[in-house]
Design a protein around this motif. Sequence first.
Motif, short mmCIF file in Angstrom:
data_model
loop_
_atom_site.label_atom_id
_atom_site.label_comp_id
_atom_site.label_asym_id
_atom_site.label_seq_id
_atom_site.Cartn_x
_atom_site.Cartn_y
_atom_site.Cartn_z
N LYS A 107 -16.64 2.74 -20.15
CA LYS A 107 -18.17 3.19 -20.68
C LYS A 107 -18.74 4.06 -19.48
N LYS B 119 -26.80 -3.70 -22.06
CA LYS B 119 -26.79 -3.67 -23.65
C LYS B 119 -28.13 -2.83 -23.88
N THR C 229 -27.61 0.96 -22.88
CA THR C 229 -26.91 1.44 -23.82
C THR C 229 -27.48 1.67 -25.05
N THR C 230 -28.26 0.99 -25.59
CA THR C 230 -29.23 1.17 -26.79
C THR C 230 -30.31 2.30 -26.47
N PRO D 157 -25.18 -8.40 -18.34
CA PRO D 157 -24.59 -7.88 -19.70
C PRO D 157 -25.95 -7.49 -20.52
N GLU D 158 -27.10 -8.10 -20.44
CA GLU D 158 -28.22 -7.89 -21.30
C GLU D 158 -28.83 -6.49 -20.88
#
Length: 217
Positions: free
Chosen positions: A85, A49, A52-53, A45-46
């Motif tokens: 996504k 993230k 995505t950033t 998950p990290e």
Amino acid sequence: MDMLFIKGKYESALEVLIEMKNQDVRFNHDSYVLAFAICYKLNSPESLKICTTLREDALIKGDILSRRACCFAVALALNQNEAAKAASIFSQIMNPESITCTNLNVMIHLQSNMLEPLMEILQGAAKGNVSQFVKRYEFSEEVLAKVREKVKDVPSLTARFDELYKKLHVHGQVTSYTLDALLCHTPRDRRSHTPLLHRRKVSQRTLQPLSQFLLAE
């Protein structure tokens, strides 16, 4: 960062990636590919993230993300069961005409339970009256196995899939390469003949490899 990736030290590569971000180092075409590949390999998950950033920052800056970089982002989202996504990222790939994109598209439909449209994709690819000059779509045996598993409880779809699967095999459109192998294949640069993910990143300030420069700081 590139050598850490090659050696499979993805956590360490991520640390360098974060440091690059903190140092406001400008990413180029290959940097994004490598960064997204690291996030994909970590598959958490990290890392999703972070990916995505980075992707959102790139879009804000007007940086062009290559198809390959986007494929890693799509695959990571799929691995994290974020089908919506993944579909959103995939829809922004300018030219999804590659074996990797073909299989990612199948996986997006599969995870989104869009089974009828998925069958139509396979049916369109399995047509036998296509000119020899037209590029045929190829599918990973691994991906097709997941499709079979998904439709096994729907008799009408199972029979339809089995027929399409046979046609794809007859036409030589099934490859033994896994989706991961397709993603991580390193095509050679036409000019330097250096593998893409093996190419050294250089700091514009010191002309040292970025990984060495950032770790030194």
